[in-house]
Design an enzyme around this catalytic site. Structure first.
Site, short mmCIF file in Angstrom:
data_model
loop_
_atom_site.label_atom_id
_atom_site.label_comp_id
_atom_site.label_asym_id
_atom_site.label_seq_id
_atom_site.Cartn_x
_atom_site.Cartn_y
_atom_site.Cartn_z
CG HIS A 366 -30.07 -36.44 -21.20
ND1 HIS A 366 -29.21 -37.34 -21.80
CD2 HIS A 366 -29.45 -35.23 -21.24
CE1 HIS A 366 -28.12 -36.70 -22.20
NE2 HIS A 366 -28.23 -35.43 -21.88
N GLY A 367 -33.28 -38.68 -18.59
CA GLY A 367 -34.62 -38.86 -18.05
C GLY A 367 -35.23 -40.15 -18.55
#
Length: 515
Positions: A366-367
């Site tokens: 997701h990051g």
């Protein structure tokens, strides 16, 4: 003329996703061209490929060349893998697979995680010669950072990958394709137009679902045939998705969750609790709304994408939750990472390592920030605890156990969303601190008078999500499909009118479009 120039030009930061009027003009034009070419399979597939590239250009500008590079590279590697496999050259096959794997990971790391790696470099290197994230700086020039808020900016490290929108999704599709070709599960595509259409198909390009080649590629070769019931089903999915996104998710975001979670100390503990629950509803309606629209738009072209959600908030355990939430991603990690790492076949230690590594990488997918890593590890540790204690099996024994399991699971998921959405860990801890402070003197009536509409919408949404059975939803969908086409059109117009009115309050980006 000015409109045409504007429509075909890339404008940094301008919305071109499902909530924009421009997208629906684009969709109508694409459907029109598709209808002219649908009898010629090669022409229609190439046409969809070109339209998908234009779609990506409108949302990512010159970063469309990243997508093109990925398509060309993986197309060539896939052919090499199949050739080596058929000739029994396992050494060469493994070599080309390693090249493909490393190149895709390099592309993902360069355009999504460069800030993260450069920050680590800056910590270790001489401060007089700091590292510089060239790709991120060029991206920030095209995409100025949004105003700081709990949901507008997860963390400054994420700004670097915003131009390469959707890179996590199409890179994972490319990796699954290479693995499946290597294993002989699917044949390598020999047509660049077909393969390009698979990797860039615009309805699911930005936020999924992640589609595997074995699911999508055979559909490119079938004759196009859209029946009236299928059209009605597609229209129903699109309308439901838009309502989820704009009426529920966006309204809760603008009117409640963003203000409260962005400045938790300005609100009471009860308001922070309600904002946490509201965000759980918001992220589901935002993401599943995107998926519904993507499935509906794809169905208009006679493509059937896999479902991505199955009533996740009805889950009685985290194990069950991950079978219901973002199914295409969780199954991808299961089949291409967890099982190859050993899965549950080689003892507890190997299983624990595989599970924690898988969930940690799922968080980082997701990051690149500590919040996402912590979110993934938290789920991994609790999933491991469920497997070791047998909790996920115990909660299925009777109604009381299922109710208890549901309450525990829902609150674990909701608490973890606070970490997920916060721009920094200290901001998440501020929310938790405010939630567990001694209750303020404000009564429910006072809080309701301040946030009446968001709380009422949240309550209605929770009832629909938790207590309406899948069979009822399917019956409603069938009832809509049986309506005369004129009434379906009236329903679409009424929903559009509501959406235009709701759109004026503000429409945040799709959350998962950032990944």
């Amino acid at each position: 003329m000015e409109f045409l120039i504007d429509f075909f030009s890339y404008v940094p930061g301008r919305n071109f996703l499902f909530t924009s009027f421009s997208f629906w003009i684009f969709l109508c034009l694409t459907l029109g061209g598709f209808c002219l070419l649908y009898k010629n399979r090669q022409a229609r597939n190439t046409f969809l490929f070109v339209c998908s590239l234009f779609f990506y250009y409108k949302i990512g500008g010159y970063f469309v060349f990243i997508l093109l590079l990925s398509i060309l590279f993986n197309y060539g590697i896939g052919i090499r893998l199949e050739t080596c496999r058929k000739q029994g050259q396992n050494g060469k096959k493994n070599f080309w697979f390693a090249i493909g794997l490393l190149a895709n990971l390099f592309l993902l790391g360069t355009f999504k995680y460069d800030h993260f790696f450069l920050e680590l470099w800056n910590i270790a290197a001489d401060p007089q010669f700091p590292g510089l994230a060239y790709f991120s700086l060029s991206g920030q020039a095209a995409f100025p950072p949004a105003p700081e808020s709990s949901l507008a900016t997860f963390t400054s490290a994420l700004q670097g990958f915003l131009p390469a929108i959707g890179i996590s999704f199409f890179t994972f599709q490319a990796l699954s394709y290479l693995v499946d070709v290597k294993r002989g599960h699917v044949p390598a595509s020999r047509n660049i137009g077909d393969f390009g259409c698979y990797l860039s198909f615009f309805p699911q390009l930005v936020a999924g679902p992640i589609v595997r080649a074995g699911q999508f590629m055979p559909q490119l070769q079938k004759n196009y045939m859209l029946s009236s019931p299928e059209f009605s089903r597609a229209l129903g999915l699109i309308l439901v998705g838009l309502v989820k996104k704009i009426v529920v998710a966006d309204y809760l975001a603008v009117q409640f969750t963003d203000p409260v979670l962005g400045n938790p100390q300005a609100y009471s503990g009860f308001e922070n609790w309600m904002a946490m629950y509201a965000f759980s509803i918001r992220i589901y309606c935002d993401f599943s709304g995107y998926t519904d629209i993507a499935l509906g738009v794809a169905a208009l072209f006679d493509f059937h994408l896999p479902p991505n959600f199955r009533s996740p908030y009805k889950a009685s355990s985290l194990t069950d939750f991950w079978r219901r939430w973002h199914i295409s991603l969780s199954s991808w990690f299961r089949d291409y990472l967890y099982i190859p790492l050993g899965g549950n076949r080689h003892g507890v230690l190997r299983m624990g390592f595989a599970l924690l590594a898988t969930m940690a990488l799922a968080g980082l997918w997701h990051g690149a920030c500590i919040g996402f890593l912590l979110w993934g590890l938290l789920h991994g540790i609790l999933l491991l605890a469920e497997k070791l204690t047998g909790w996920n099996r115990w909660v299925e024994r009777n109604r009381f156990a299922r109710a208890l399991g549901w309450a525990v699971c829902f609150h674990i998921v909701s608490f973890s969303w606070v970490i997920f959405q916060a721009p920094t860990l200290p901001k998440a801890f501020e929310v938790f601190q405010q939630m567990f402070l001694p209750a303020s003197q404000e009564g429910f009536a006072t809080v309701f008078s301040r946030h009446g509409l968001p709380l009422a919408l949240m309550a209605v949404s929770a009832i629909l999500l938790l207590f309406v059975k899948e069979r009822k939803k399917e019956n409603l969908a069938r009832a809509f499909c049986k309506l005369p086409i004129g009434w379906q059109f009236v329903a679409a117009v009424l929903v559009a009118a509501v959406l235009v009115g709701m759109h004026r309050i503000g429409s945040p980006d799709f959350i998962y479009a950032r990944f």
